[in-house]
Design a protein around this motif. Structure first.
Motif, PDB file in Angstrom:
ATOM      1  N   MET A 144       0.850  -1.183   0.000  1.00 50.18           N
ATOM      2  CA  MET A 144       0.000   0.000   0.000  1.00 50.18           C
ATOM      3  C   MET A 144       0.890   1.239   0.000  1.00 50.18           C
ATOM      4  SD  MET A 144      -2.787   1.410   2.832  1.00 50.18           S
ATOM      5  CE  MET A 144      -2.934  -0.186   3.503  1.00 50.18           C
ATOM      6  N   ARG A 145       0.448   2.231  -0.750  1.00 47.70           N
ATOM      7  CA  ARG A 145       1.145   3.515  -0.792  1.00 47.70           C
ATOM      8  C   ARG A 145       0.259   4.583  -0.151  1.00 47.70           C
ATOM      9  NH1 ARG A 145       5.354   4.458  -3.577  1.00 47.70           N
ATOM     10  NH2 ARG A 145       4.777   6.582  -4.118  1.00 47.70           N
ATOM     11  N   LEU A 146       0.906   5.517   0.539  1.00 47.99           N
ATOM     12  CA  LEU A 146       0.183   6.608   1.186  1.00 47.99           C
ATOM     13  C   LEU A 146       0.722   7.950   0.719  1.00 47.99           C
ATOM     14  CD1 LEU A 146       0.091   5.320   4.870  1.00 47.99           C
ATOM     15  CD2 LEU A 146      -1.695   5.115   3.140  1.00 47.99           C
ATOM     16  N   LYS A 147      -0.173   8.922   0.699  1.00 39.65           N
ATOM     17  CA  LYS A 147       0.192  10.306   0.442  1.00 39.65           C
ATOM     18  C   LYS A 147      -0.275  11.119   1.642  1.00 39.65           C
ATOM     19  CE  LYS A 147      -0.557  14.073  -2.834  1.00 39.65           C
ATOM     20  NZ  LYS A 147      -1.206  14.434  -4.099  1.00 39.65           N
ATOM     21  N   VAL A 148       0.614  11.941   2.188  1.00 35.03           N
ATOM     22  CA  VAL A 148       0.295  12.752   3.357  1.00 35.03           C
ATOM     23  C   VAL A 148       0.535  14.220   3.022  1.00 35.03           C
ATOM     24  CG1 VAL A 148       0.916  13.300   5.744  1.00 35.03           C
ATOM     25  CG2 VAL A 148       0.908  10.930   4.975  1.00 35.03           C
ATOM     26  N   GLU A 149      -0.432  15.033   3.352  1.00 34.49           N
ATOM     27  CA  GLU A 149      -0.279  16.479   3.275  1.00 34.49           C
ATOM     28  C   GLU A 149      -0.295  16.985   4.706  1.00 34.49           C
ATOM     29  OE1 GLU A 149      -2.921  18.337   0.302  1.00 34.49           O
ATOM     30  OE2 GLU A 149      -3.431  16.258  -0.211  1.00 34.49           O
ATOM     31  N   PHE A 150       0.652  17.885   5.049  1.00 29.41           N
ATOM     32  CA  PHE A 150       0.696  18.363   6.428  1.00 29.41           C
ATOM     33  C   PHE A 150       1.182  19.803   6.509  1.00 29.41           C
ATOM     34  CE2 PHE A 150       4.974  16.850   5.745  1.00 29.41           C
ATOM     35  CZ  PHE A 150       5.772  17.763   6.430  1.00 29.41           C
ATOM     36  N   THR A 151       0.790  20.451   7.593  1.00 27.36           N
ATOM     37  CA  THR A 151       1.303  21.770   7.947  1.00 27.36           C
ATOM     38  C   THR A 151       1.582  21.776   9.443  1.00 27.36           C
ATOM     39  OG1 THR A 151      -0.913  22.654   8.342  1.00 27.36           O
ATOM     40  CG2 THR A 151       0.026  23.006   6.163  1.00 27.36           C
ATOM     41  N   ASN A 199       3.015  20.857   2.900  1.00 29.14           N
ATOM     42  CA  ASN A 199       4.002  19.875   2.493  1.00 29.14           C
ATOM     43  C   ASN A 199       3.287  18.599   2.085  1.00 29.14           C
ATOM     44  OD1 ASN A 199       6.390  21.457   3.751  1.00 29.14           O
ATOM     45  ND2 ASN A 199       4.908  21.259   5.399  1.00 29.14           N
ATOM     46  N   THR A 200       3.838  17.900   1.102  1.00 30.47           N
ATOM     47  CA  THR A 200       3.263  16.654   0.636  1.00 30.47           C
ATOM     48  C   THR A 200       4.363  15.613   0.536  1.00 30.47           C
ATOM     49  OG1 THR A 200       1.661  17.898  -0.674  1.00 30.47           O
ATOM     50  CG2 THR A 200       1.903  15.573  -1.191  1.00 30.47           C
ATOM     51  N   VAL A 201       4.073  14.420   1.036  1.00 33.54           N
ATOM     52  CA  VAL A 201       5.010  13.303   0.919  1.00 33.54           C
ATOM     53  C   VAL A 201       4.253  12.074   0.458  1.00 33.54           C
ATOM     54  CG1 VAL A 201       6.536  14.232   2.696  1.00 33.54           C
ATOM     55  CG2 VAL A 201       4.791  12.595   3.343  1.00 33.54           C
ATOM     56  N   GLU A 202       4.964  11.174  -0.204  1.00 36.28           N
ATOM     57  CA  GLU A 202       4.338   9.956  -0.696  1.00 36.28           C
ATOM     58  C   GLU A 202       5.351   8.829  -0.644  1.00 36.28           C
ATOM     59  OE1 GLU A 202       2.597   8.416  -4.920  1.00 36.28           O
ATOM     60  OE2 GLU A 202       2.083  10.465  -4.322  1.00 36.28           O
ATOM     61  N   GLY A 203       4.864   7.632  -0.330  1.00 34.44           N
ATOM     62  CA  GLY A 203       5.738   6.475  -0.317  1.00 34.44           C
ATOM     63  C   GLY A 203       5.035   5.254   0.220  1.00 34.44           C
ATOM     64  N   ALA A 204       5.826   4.223   0.475  1.00 37.12           N
ATOM     65  CA  ALA A 204       5.288   2.978   1.031  1.00 37.12           C
ATOM     66  C   ALA A 204       4.689   3.273   2.408  1.00 37.12           C
ATOM     67  CB  ALA A 204       6.399   1.942   1.147  1.00 37.12           C
ATOM     68  N   VAL A 255       5.613  10.033   9.722  1.00 31.79           N
ATOM     69  CA  VAL A 255       4.571  10.824  10.379  1.00 31.79           C
ATOM     70  C   VAL A 255       4.724  10.751  11.900  1.00 31.79           C
ATOM     71  CG1 VAL A 255       2.075  10.950  10.824  1.00 31.79           C
ATOM     72  CG2 VAL A 255       2.923  10.772   8.481  1.00 31.79           C
ATOM     73  N   ASP A 256       5.020   9.580  12.425  1.00 30.80           N
ATOM     74  CA  ASP A 256       5.253   9.441  13.868  1.00 30.80           C
ATOM     75  C   ASP A 256       6.393  10.348  14.315  1.00 30.80           C
ATOM     76  OD1 ASP A 256       4.981   8.087  16.524  1.00 30.80           O
ATOM     77  OD2 ASP A 256       6.996   7.376  16.009  1.00 30.80           O
ATOM     78  N   ALA A 257       7.514  10.292  13.618  1.00 35.84           N
ATOM     79  CA  ALA A 257       8.663  11.131  13.961  1.00 35.84           C
ATOM     80  C   ALA A 257       8.339  12.611  13.773  1.00 35.84           C
ATOM     81  CB  ALA A 257       9.870  10.735  13.114  1.00 35.84           C
ATOM     82  N   THR A 297       2.336  24.187  17.771  1.00 41.53           N
ATOM     83  CA  THR A 297       1.113  24.193  18.573  1.00 41.53           C
ATOM     84  C   THR A 297      -0.029  23.480  17.858  1.00 41.53           C
ATOM     85  OG1 THR A 297       0.499  26.346  17.658  1.00 41.53           O
ATOM     86  CG2 THR A 297       1.713  26.337  19.747  1.00 41.53           C
ATOM     87  N   ARG A 298       0.181  23.198  16.577  1.00 40.24           N
ATOM     88  CA  ARG A 298      -0.807  22.449  15.792  1.00 40.24           C
ATOM     89  C   ARG A 298      -0.079  21.795  14.623  1.00 40.24           C
ATOM     90  NH1 ARG A 298      -6.219  24.903  13.116  1.00 40.24           N
ATOM     91  NH2 ARG A 298      -6.895  24.688  15.254  1.00 40.24           N
ATOM     92  N   VAL A 299      -0.447  20.552  14.362  1.00 40.69           N
ATOM     93  CA  VAL A 299       0.010  19.854  13.165  1.00 40.69           C
ATOM     94  C   VAL A 299      -1.242  19.315  12.488  1.00 40.69           C
ATOM     95  CG1 VAL A 299       1.413  17.988  12.215  1.00 40.69           C
ATOM     96  CG2 VAL A 299       2.186  19.190  14.285  1.00 40.69           C
ATOM     97  N   SER A 300      -1.480  19.755  11.276  1.00 42.10           N
ATOM     98  CA  SER A 300      -2.641  19.298  10.511  1.00 42.10           C
ATOM     99  C   SER A 300      -2.172  18.276   9.489  1.00 42.10           C
ATOM    100  CB  SER A 300      -3.301  20.469   9.789  1.00 42.10           C
ATOM    101  OG  SER A 300      -3.718  21.442  10.730  1.00 42.10           O
ATOM    102  N   LEU A 301      -2.878  17.140   9.442  1.00 41.68           N
ATOM    103  CA  LEU A 301      -2.508  16.049   8.544  1.00 41.68           C
ATOM    104  C   LEU A 301      -3.708  15.582   7.733  1.00 41.68           C
ATOM    105  CD1 LEU A 301      -0.700  13.631  11.002  1.00 41.68           C
ATOM    106  CD2 LEU A 301       0.389  14.784   9.106  1.00 41.68           C
ATOM    107  N   GLN A 302      -3.428  15.197   6.509  1.00 41.61           N
ATOM    108  CA  GLN A 302      -4.413  14.484   5.710  1.00 41.61           C
ATOM    109  C   GLN A 302      -3.681  13.308   5.095  1.00 41.61           C
ATOM    110  OE1 GLN A 302      -6.987  16.695   3.079  1.00 41.61           O
ATOM    111  NE2 GLN A 302      -6.907  15.067   1.570  1.00 41.61           N
ATOM    112  N   VAL A 303      -4.216  12.102   5.295  1.00 38.77           N
ATOM    113  CA  VAL A 303      -3.590  10.884   4.780  1.00 38.77           C
ATOM    114  C   VAL A 303      -4.523  10.248   3.765  1.00 38.77           C
ATOM    115  CG1 VAL A 303      -2.645   8.628   5.384  1.00 38.77           C
ATOM    116  CG2 VAL A 303      -2.451  10.526   7.012  1.00 38.77           C
ATOM    117  N   ASN A 304      -3.990   9.933   2.587  1.00 40.54           N
ATOM    118  CA  ASN A 304      -4.765   9.279   1.538  1.00 40.54           C
ATOM    119  C   ASN A 304      -4.041   8.026   1.072  1.00 40.54           C
ATOM    120  OD1 ASN A 304      -6.948  11.270   0.971  1.00 40.54           O
ATOM    121  ND2 ASN A 304      -5.188  12.579   0.563  1.00 40.54           N
TER     122      ASN A 304
END
Length: 86
Positions: A1-8, A43-48, A56-58, A69-76
């Motif tokens: 499975m591959r994931l794409k994450v967008e975060f700020t 920011n956008t990252v993609e991979g296994a 994302v954990d790190a 004070t805030r980290v916003s994430l979207q995982v697809n």
């Protein structure tokens, strides 16, 4: 499975990158990811999946420790329709 994450990470600083943003960039650039796009407001990252989830954990742990004070994430899931057809 591959994931794409967008975060700020916040708070924003338009004059210079705050420590939490620098740490987030370091974490992402050091991870074993296939695609990384780091920008001033998002920011956008993609991979296994395992590599992305580890990054994302790190990212969460280190950027919060560095003052975020805030980290916003979207995982697809990337290519979910194709994977379901196999």
């Amino acid at each position: 499975m591959r994931l794409k994450v967008e975060f700020t990470t916040e708070p924003f600083d338009l004059d210079e990158a705050p420590p939490h943003a620098v740490v987030a960039r370091e974490v992402i650039e050091a991870a074993q990811l296939d695609a990384v796009d780091v920008g001033p407001f998002g920011n956008t990252v993609e991979g296994a999946a395992d590599a992305v989830l580890g990054a994302v954990d790190a990212l969460l742990r280190r950027s919060l420790a560095a003052g975020a004070t805030r980290v916003s994430l979207q995982v697809n899931v990337v290519g979910a329709a194709e994977e379901g057809e196999k």
